[in-house]
Write an enzyme that holds these catalytic residues in place. Sequence first.
Site, PDB file in Angstrom:
ATOM      1  N   PRO A  17       0.841  -1.208   0.000  1.00 10.19           N
ATOM      2  CA  PRO A  17       0.000   0.000   0.000  1.00 10.19           C
ATOM      3  C   PRO A  17       0.874   1.256   0.000  1.00 10.19           C
ATOM      4  O   PRO A  17       1.764   1.390   0.821  1.00 10.19           O
ATOM      5  CB  PRO A  17      -0.767  -0.101   1.324  1.00 10.19           C
ATOM      6  CG  PRO A  17      -0.543  -1.484   1.838  1.00 10.19           C
ATOM      7  CD  PRO A  17       0.734  -1.971   1.235  1.00 10.19           C
ATOM      8  N   GLU A  18       0.625   2.124  -0.965  1.00 11.57           N
ATOM      9  CA  GLU A  18       1.375   3.371  -1.046  1.00 11.57           C
ATOM     10  C   GLU A  18       0.544   4.503  -0.441  1.00 11.57           C
ATOM     11  O   GLU A  18      -0.611   4.289  -0.064  1.00 11.57           O
ATOM     12  CB  GLU A  18       1.723   3.681  -2.510  1.00 11.57           C
ATOM     13  CG  GLU A  18       2.586   2.618  -3.198  1.00 11.57           C
ATOM     14  CD  GLU A  18       4.021   2.573  -2.659  1.00 11.57           C
ATOM     15  OE1 GLU A  18       4.389   3.408  -1.807  1.00 11.57           O
ATOM     16  OE2 GLU A  18       4.769   1.693  -3.110  1.00 11.57           O
TER      17      GLU A  18
END
Length: 278
Positions: free
Chosen positions: A2-3
Amino acid sequence: MPELPEVEVTRLSFAERIAGAQVVAVRVGAPLRWPLGCRPANLIGRTVGAVTRRGKYLWLPLEGHAQSRGGLLLHLGMSGSLAFNAAERTTAAGRHDHFDLVTTRGVLRLTDPRRFGAVVWSAAIDTAPATTLLARLGYEPFDAALTPSTFHAALRRRRTAVKTALLAGDIVVGAGNIYACEALFAAGIDPRVRCDRLSRPRAERLLASVRATLARALELGGSSLRDFRDTHGIDGAYQLEAQVYGREGHPCQRCGGSVRRIVQAQRSTFFCPRCQKR
Ligand SMILES: [Zn+2]
């Protein structure tokens, strides 16, 4: 992984709904990256405040009785996701569900198959251990204090390749691998260029490109939030629009040349050697 855009959209998906809820139970599953740092029972009876984000961390303030403050710093690690289920009141957990905050408004659950995520208690966001975890984070990408001059000056102090500096996140957070590759393509900058060799106009163009790529990802996240109430796959959705990321050997959509892949700091970098200048 997850960015920043996924973390921000995750925050938007539950922040308003959980604010003001009271913690009624806590379930801690298998160990995460770091220990919780307090007895889970200490969280019970506390009221959830306004959830904020710093880099890829979420800060969930939990106010107790009489000046007793504190909160949880949450990180999704490599594979984590956080979901708020307003219908739930109990915690029948699956094998990858490692933390449940049961509140009067629903259950906030961290699911994390690889367990690199974290839920850490801190007395405040500006005291240890929060300060230790957040210490090396650069500016937020949309922080107005991050001007082209500030950005250029910070780059001038580094000799690493510009792509590596973006990924490190200690100048500006949020440019994870996809976004760093795409921003450098959009700015026409070779990812191998040393930071201290970037001119002021190129630095300014890069900052604008980092902001534009993240803004686009957030926009995609906003639509997934509206349509599906699901924060997963924003980075994947962005990737479908990517000009170079994941496109090794394919023609560059701007010049028709071949997109190249190299490895920098153990991560794949995709770029067009014709469009991106040294
Ligand atoms: Zn090209």
